[in-house]
Structure formats: structure tokens, C-alpha cells
Design a protein around this motif. Sequence first.
Motif, PDB file in Angstrom:
ATOM      1  N   SER A 175       0.832  -1.208   0.000  1.00  0.00           N
ATOM      2  CA  SER A 175       0.000   0.000   0.000  1.00  0.00           C
ATOM      3  C   SER A 175       0.862   1.252   0.000  1.00  0.00           C
ATOM      4  CB  SER A 175      -0.978  -0.009   1.184  1.00  0.00           C
ATOM      5  OG  SER A 175      -0.324   0.155   2.386  1.00  0.00           O
ATOM      6  N   ALA A 176       2.027   1.206   0.669  1.00  0.00           N
ATOM      7  CA  ALA A 176       2.905   2.374   0.643  1.00  0.00           C
ATOM      8  C   ALA A 176       3.406   2.623  -0.767  1.00  0.00           C
ATOM      9  CB  ALA A 176       4.088   2.163   1.581  1.00  0.00           C
ATOM     10  N   THR A 179       0.641   4.181  -2.943  1.00  0.00           N
ATOM     11  CA  THR A 179       0.413   5.596  -2.652  1.00  0.00           C
ATOM     12  C   THR A 179       1.538   6.438  -3.230  1.00  0.00           C
ATOM     13  OG1 THR A 179      -0.564   4.859  -0.602  1.00  0.00           O
ATOM     14  CG2 THR A 179      -0.122   7.193  -0.814  1.00  0.00           C
ATOM     15  N   TRP A 182       1.215   6.898  -6.863  1.00  0.00           N
ATOM     16  CA  TRP A 182       0.146   7.837  -7.216  1.00  0.00           C
ATOM     17  C   TRP A 182       0.612   9.266  -7.056  1.00  0.00           C
ATOM     18  CZ3 TRP A 182      -2.424  11.252  -3.891  1.00  0.00           C
ATOM     19  CH2 TRP A 182      -3.501  11.903  -4.479  1.00  0.00           C
ATOM     20  N   TYR A 183       1.329   9.530  -5.955  1.00  0.00           N
ATOM     21  CA  TYR A 183       1.797  10.892  -5.726  1.00  0.00           C
ATOM     22  C   TYR A 183       2.670  11.366  -6.866  1.00  0.00           C
ATOM     23  CZ  TYR A 183       0.270  12.202  -1.050  1.00  0.00           C
ATOM     24  OH  TYR A 183      -0.474  12.582   0.038  1.00  0.00           O
ATOM     25  N   SER A 186       1.365  11.783 -12.996  1.00  0.00           N
ATOM     26  CA  SER A 186       0.896  13.089 -13.435  1.00  0.00           C
ATOM     27  C   SER A 186      -0.176  12.911 -14.480  1.00  0.00           C
ATOM     28  CB  SER A 186       2.060  13.874 -14.008  1.00  0.00           C
ATOM     29  OG  SER A 186       1.575  15.027 -14.641  1.00  0.00           O
ATOM     30  N   LYS A 188      -0.991  15.351 -16.619  1.00  0.00           N
ATOM     31  CA  LYS A 188      -0.867  16.339 -17.691  1.00  0.00           C
ATOM     32  C   LYS A 188      -0.711  15.672 -19.041  1.00  0.00           C
ATOM     33  CE  LYS A 188       0.511  20.854 -16.394  1.00  0.00           C
ATOM     34  NZ  LYS A 188       1.459  21.518 -15.523  1.00  0.00           N
TER      35      LYS A 188
ATOM     36  N   PRO B  13      -5.363   4.533  -4.643  1.00  0.00           N
ATOM     37  CA  PRO B  13      -5.280   5.997  -4.604  1.00  0.00           C
ATOM     38  C   PRO B  13      -5.994   6.646  -5.773  1.00  0.00           C
ATOM     39  CG  PRO B  13      -3.146   5.038  -4.157  1.00  0.00           C
ATOM     40  CD  PRO B  13      -4.048   3.912  -4.558  1.00  0.00           C
ATOM     41  N   GLN B  14      -5.961   5.990  -6.936  1.00  0.00           N
ATOM     42  CA  GLN B  14      -6.638   6.585  -8.095  1.00  0.00           C
ATOM     43  C   GLN B  14      -8.139   6.652  -7.864  1.00  0.00           C
ATOM     44  OE1 GLN B  14      -4.486   4.100  -8.362  1.00  0.00           O
ATOM     45  NE2 GLN B  14      -2.759   4.957  -9.519  1.00  0.00           N
ATOM     46  N   GLU B  17      -8.806   9.557  -5.673  1.00  0.00           N
ATOM     47  CA  GLU B  17      -8.706  10.807  -6.428  1.00  0.00           C
ATOM     48  C   GLU B  17     -10.002  11.038  -7.192  1.00  0.00           C
ATOM     49  OE1 GLU B  17      -5.191  11.047  -8.881  1.00  0.00           O
ATOM     50  OE2 GLU B  17      -6.254  12.396 -10.252  1.00  0.00           O
ATOM     51  N   ALA B 102      -5.068  15.786   0.395  1.00  0.00           N
ATOM     52  CA  ALA B 102      -3.968  15.212  -0.385  1.00  0.00           C
ATOM     53  C   ALA B 102      -4.350  15.094  -1.854  1.00  0.00           C
ATOM     54  CB  ALA B 102      -3.597  13.851   0.180  1.00  0.00           C
ATOM     55  N   GLU B 103      -5.568  14.581  -2.102  1.00  0.00           N
ATOM     56  CA  GLU B 103      -5.971  14.370  -3.485  1.00  0.00           C
ATOM     57  C   GLU B 103      -6.164  15.703  -4.200  1.00  0.00           C
ATOM     58  OE1 GLU B 103      -6.916  12.911  -0.702  1.00  0.00           O
ATOM     59  OE2 GLU B 103      -8.617  11.620  -1.111  1.00  0.00           O
ATOM     60  N   LYS B 106      -2.874  17.508  -4.829  1.00  0.00           N
ATOM     61  CA  LYS B 106      -2.053  16.877  -5.845  1.00  0.00           C
ATOM     62  C   LYS B 106      -2.581  17.197  -7.239  1.00  0.00           C
ATOM     63  CE  LYS B 106      -0.964  12.999  -8.423  1.00  0.00           C
ATOM     64  NZ  LYS B 106      -1.736  12.372  -9.486  1.00  0.00           N
ATOM     65  N   ASP B 110      -0.708  19.573  -9.989  1.00  0.00           N
ATOM     66  CA  ASP B 110      -0.377  18.920 -11.234  1.00  0.00           C
ATOM     67  C   ASP B 110      -0.880  19.722 -12.436  1.00  0.00           C
ATOM     68  OD1 ASP B 110      -1.028  15.558 -12.394  1.00  0.00           O
ATOM     69  OD2 ASP B 110       0.755  16.823 -12.488  1.00  0.00           O
ATOM     70  N   ARG B 130       2.961  15.605   5.132  1.00  0.00           N
ATOM     71  CA  ARG B 130       2.668  14.183   4.966  1.00  0.00           C
ATOM     72  C   ARG B 130       3.607  13.342   5.819  1.00  0.00           C
ATOM     73  NH1 ARG B 130       4.323  10.917   0.059  1.00  0.00           N
ATOM     74  NH2 ARG B 130       3.678   8.839   0.688  1.00  0.00           N
ATOM     75  N   MET B 157      -6.452   9.893   2.204  1.00  0.00           N
ATOM     76  CA  MET B 157      -5.344   9.148   1.617  1.00  0.00           C
ATOM     77  C   MET B 157      -4.543   8.430   2.689  1.00  0.00           C
ATOM     78  SD  MET B 157      -3.958   8.292  -1.159  1.00  0.00           S
ATOM     79  CE  MET B 157      -4.873   9.344  -2.232  1.00  0.00           C
ATOM     80  N   GLU B 161      -3.924   4.397   3.060  1.00  0.00           N
ATOM     81  CA  GLU B 161      -2.610   3.770   3.026  1.00  0.00           C
ATOM     82  C   GLU B 161      -2.432   2.824   4.203  1.00  0.00           C
ATOM     83  OE1 GLU B 161       0.391   6.684   2.684  1.00  0.00           O
ATOM     84  OE2 GLU B 161       2.014   5.260   2.951  1.00  0.00           O
TER      85      GLU B 161
END
Lengths: 191, 185
Positions: A175-176, A179, A182-183, A186, A188, B13-14, B17, B102-103, B106, B110, B130, B157, B161
Motif C-alpha cells: 500500500s505504501a 500511494t 500515485w503521488y 501526473s 498532464k 489511490p486513483q 482521487e 492530499a488528493e 495533488k 499537477d 505528509r 489518503m 494507506e
Amino acid sequence: MENDYYSIDAILAENQKVPCAFKVDIPDLGYLDGGSEKDIKASSKSQLPFWLTPVLLLSDFADCILPPPFSQRVRNALNAEATSVKLSSLVGSGGLWYGFGRMIVHVIEEPYAKDLTNVLVKTFKDRLVDIMDQAQHFGALGNHAGGGGDGQKGEDFREGLDGTERELFALAQASAKRTKQWYESSDKTRR
Amino acid sequence: MAFPQSMRSSTTPQELEFIASEELVEIRPTVKMDQIRFISGIYGPFTGGRLVKVPLWMAVNLKLKKKCNVVPPVWLNLEYLQDKLSEETSRPVFSDLPFRYAEISKVLLDIASDDLDQPDKLRSVLKDLREARQAKTREGLRAIDQNALSLPNLSAMEINEARPFFVGAMGILSQLTATTDATTI
């Protein structure tokens, strides 16, 4: 690690040897001990797997003593510093120290049972924070092998984890890692 | 279940988000549009330069097409976050941050970093926050027992986790402690 007859964890946890002393003669079963005797004599000691012992105890054929992974020496070491004891060397690297302890608690008598339960719970709680710590550290490192500043102590601890602790470690690490990925992802480039 | 073990007890996490994208943010549209009706609500009309509240997913969409500028939410500025960071490092409880900070932060950093004030510093403050909170979570873990563990003010988030690990650990503890009840029967 349940009491379920079919639980694989329970079966694996029971696969540990316990020292026993037979109280009666048992003809023709000498081969169980691996020796060349034809019969088992009364008061002969042998190491038997744990799943045999309830039957022997109930029928009063043998006496068993507390197996080495839970001896006083181990308990003292755990009391002193739980995180430095290598549980995997007590029960073998695929072994389940906590599972085995639970099984024993079911068959021994009251004051010892409570003691042993307390030892199990305290050890687990003490080691838990370190497991999480290491898992997040390694999750954050991604694919790098070995920890940079981690050093020998971290590796020793990880090697000494028992089966249940390893599963928890894998959960936290996965899980770490997710995460962290995800951080760093991007959106874009999506459009 | 074909899911790997670690994904069985929590969301990715997605997914978080995605859920957080329903939150409303303010934008300044750069093109003129009429009212639009969506399933989640009616938004608009969009006139140039006026503030409009839209869901985050729509803001992202318009921004990527260069049709709006995003106004950062009240809490996404440097002083506020630095205050929270000093609060975080000086007190043992978690400071009060929006549940999905957090979401949202981010996504905005971005997509819309040009609309934010000093995005690099924001990034580093958020990272420090964090890590400080993560260290506190580890400390709070010492208080665990098989019944309940209370960590107020944790964000979505962070909960996500920690969830597989915490749930697994509490399960093991409850199995270990169940033995005392069984033997006293």
C-alpha cells in the motif's frame, strides 16, 4: 490463523515438534522415533509433532513439556527487547510462531495459558511499529534492492520475522508503494 | 477473488482521487458558455472572468483545454499550510486539514500550478506535512488493541494507506486475545 480444521495456517502452525515422554510401553511403534527400537518403552523421550499431542494427552499415554520456542529463555529475551528476537529461527523460516503459541494456549492450564497469551500479545505489539516503519521505508524506496542507510539491524529484523508478520509487512509495503506511485504520477500527459 | 491480497481491503489511490474530484472548486472561465446540466448538478452560466463553482473534475477538464483559470481553495496557500505544519510538529495530535486535502492538492498542483502561488514551496510543505503525519501514525500505532484505535483528523489518503496493515494487525490481535476467553469457559 484460525481454529478451523481446514485452515492452512492452522495446519502449518501445528507442524512443530514438541518434546514428549511416553508413560507406557507401546509395542511395534519404535520406528516413529527414527531409531531402531522395535517398541517404545515407558519414560522414553522423543520429539513428536504437535498435532499428535492432544490425543496422547487425553488418553494419558504421554506427558509433554513446553516446546523450546516458548521456553523461559525466549520469554526473557522477548521481555528485554522484543524486536531483537529472531522469531523465524525459533520456528523455521516458514513457521508461524504466533499461530503455534495460540494452539498451545488452548491445551495448557489456566495460569500458564494467560501468561503465554500476554507474552504473545505484548511481543506482537512491540514488533508491530517496527514492521510498519520498515515497510514504509522499503515501500518508499521502490525497486532499489537493500536499504541505503538501513544497515544490518534492519536486515536482521526483517529476516527474523515470522510468517504472520511477513504477511503484514507485505501488505504495508504494497500500500505504501501504491500511494507513492500515485503521488508521483501526473495527469498532464493524459490529454 | 482475483484481487491481490493487498487490494482486497482498501481502495486504490486513483479511486480516491476520482471520488475527491466531486468536490467543488472555484474557477474563472475564459470562454463564454451557457448553463450545462449534468447528472450531479447544473453548472454555469460561464461568463468571462466571473467566479463559478464547479466540481474538480470539470475544472480539470476545462483547464486542460485552456478554457479556465482555477482559484485555489482557501486552505491551499503557503501561510496556512506552514501554520498547519508548525502545529503538526509541535503537538502530538493531528492538525485539522480538509479530509481530502492530499488528493485535491495533488491534482491542482499537477494541472493548475500556474494558478497557484509558489507551487514549489507548496509541494515541499505538503510533503513535510505528509511525513510528519506519517510519523504520528506510527506512534499512534503503539496504542493499538483489538477493539478500537482512534486517530482523529486523519485524511482520506492516509487512512487508505494504513488500512490493510491496521486491519490485518487488529485481526491478528483479536485472534491472539480470543484465547483467554476461550480457556476460561
